[in-house]
Write an enzyme that holds these catalytic residues in place. Structure first.
Site, PDB file in Angstrom:
ATOM      1  N   CYS A 267       0.846  -1.195   0.000  1.00  0.00           N
ATOM      2  CA  CYS A 267       0.000   0.000   0.000  1.00  0.00           C
ATOM      3  C   CYS A 267       0.890   1.258   0.000  1.00  0.00           C
ATOM      4  O   CYS A 267       1.535   1.542  -0.998  1.00  0.00           O
ATOM      5  CB  CYS A 267      -0.992  -0.044   1.154  1.00  0.00           C
TER       6      CYS A 267
ATOM      7  N   HIS B 176      -3.449  -5.383   0.887  1.00  0.00           N
ATOM      8  CA  HIS B 176      -2.864  -5.831   2.154  1.00  0.00           C
ATOM      9  C   HIS B 176      -2.855  -7.363   2.218  1.00  0.00           C
ATOM     10  O   HIS B 176      -3.856  -7.969   2.587  1.00  0.00           O
ATOM     11  CB  HIS B 176      -3.644  -5.236   3.336  1.00  0.00           C
TER      12      HIS B 176
ATOM     13  N   GLU C 273      -1.481  -9.155   4.357  1.00  0.00           N
ATOM     14  CA  GLU C 273      -1.391  -9.609   5.747  1.00  0.00           C
ATOM     15  C   GLU C 273      -2.742  -9.774   6.432  1.00  0.00           C
ATOM     16  O   GLU C 273      -2.803 -10.281   7.552  1.00  0.00           O
ATOM     17  CB  GLU C 273      -0.507  -8.642   6.552  1.00  0.00           C
TER      18      GLU C 273
END
Length: 182
Positions: free
Chosen positions: A72, A160, A162
């Site tokens: 990002c 993202h 994660e």
């Protein structure tokens, strides 16, 4: 092998370190004002964050001759530092997005082809690739969802990997770790 996560003050930074630890990778989260000469890692993850003006020394980390994954804001920093262009996204906030993988040979996201579902923020996004970078992923709401420069081992994703909402996020971290081992 060790991969450090550079903290750009994003809300998911702790999850990036956890994702790497879950893969058995030694990792430490470091502040983005850490002097480059103090970094001793085989790779770096530039985390997301709220403001490119608070990216600290991230631009200097691109010259450490280790693979870098920008997530990002981290991807936007790479683009901005290397002559690309970053601007406001038309969509704005977080959304569940289908990303089309346009380069199946890319070592970071090619294995996700033909498409993957991700959780992404589009407040700001890369509008123009830096010289030497390849477009590796795009979506209906963002023309540059992923990019890479294999020669310099610099990679970026707008989304993202994660977070649980991203379907194949772990694979992104596995692919990046493979680059750091080489």
């Amino acid at each position: 092998m060790r991969i450090d996560v550079v903290d750009n003050h994003g809300q998911f930074t702790h999850l990036e370190g956890r994702a790497l630890r879950d893969l058995g990778i030694d990792t430490e989260t470091i502040d983005n004002d850490t002097p480059p000469e103090e970094i001793d890692a085989d790779g770096l993850v530039l985390s997301g964050g709220p403001d490119i003006d608070r990216a600290g020394n991230c631009g200097e980390y691109l010259d450490l001759d280790v693979p870098v994954l920008g997530i990002c804001l981290g991807m936007q920093v790479i683009a901005d530092e290397l002559g690309g262009r970053v601007g406001s996204g038309e969509y704005g906030g977080y959304a569940d997005v289908t990303v089309e993988i346009v380069d199946e040979t890319d070592p970071l996201v090619g294995s996700l082809a033909p498409e993957t579902r991700v959780w992404a923020s589009h407040g700001d996004e890369v509008k123009e690739l830096p010289e030497g970078f390849t477009l590796t992923g795009k979506s209906d709401i963002c023309g540059i969802e992923a990019m890479g420069c294999e020669r310099r081992e610099l990679y970026g994703v707008q989304w993202h990997p994660e977070v649980a909402h991203t379907e194949e996020g772990e694979e992104v971290f596995e692919n990046f770790a493979a680059r750091c081992r080489d």
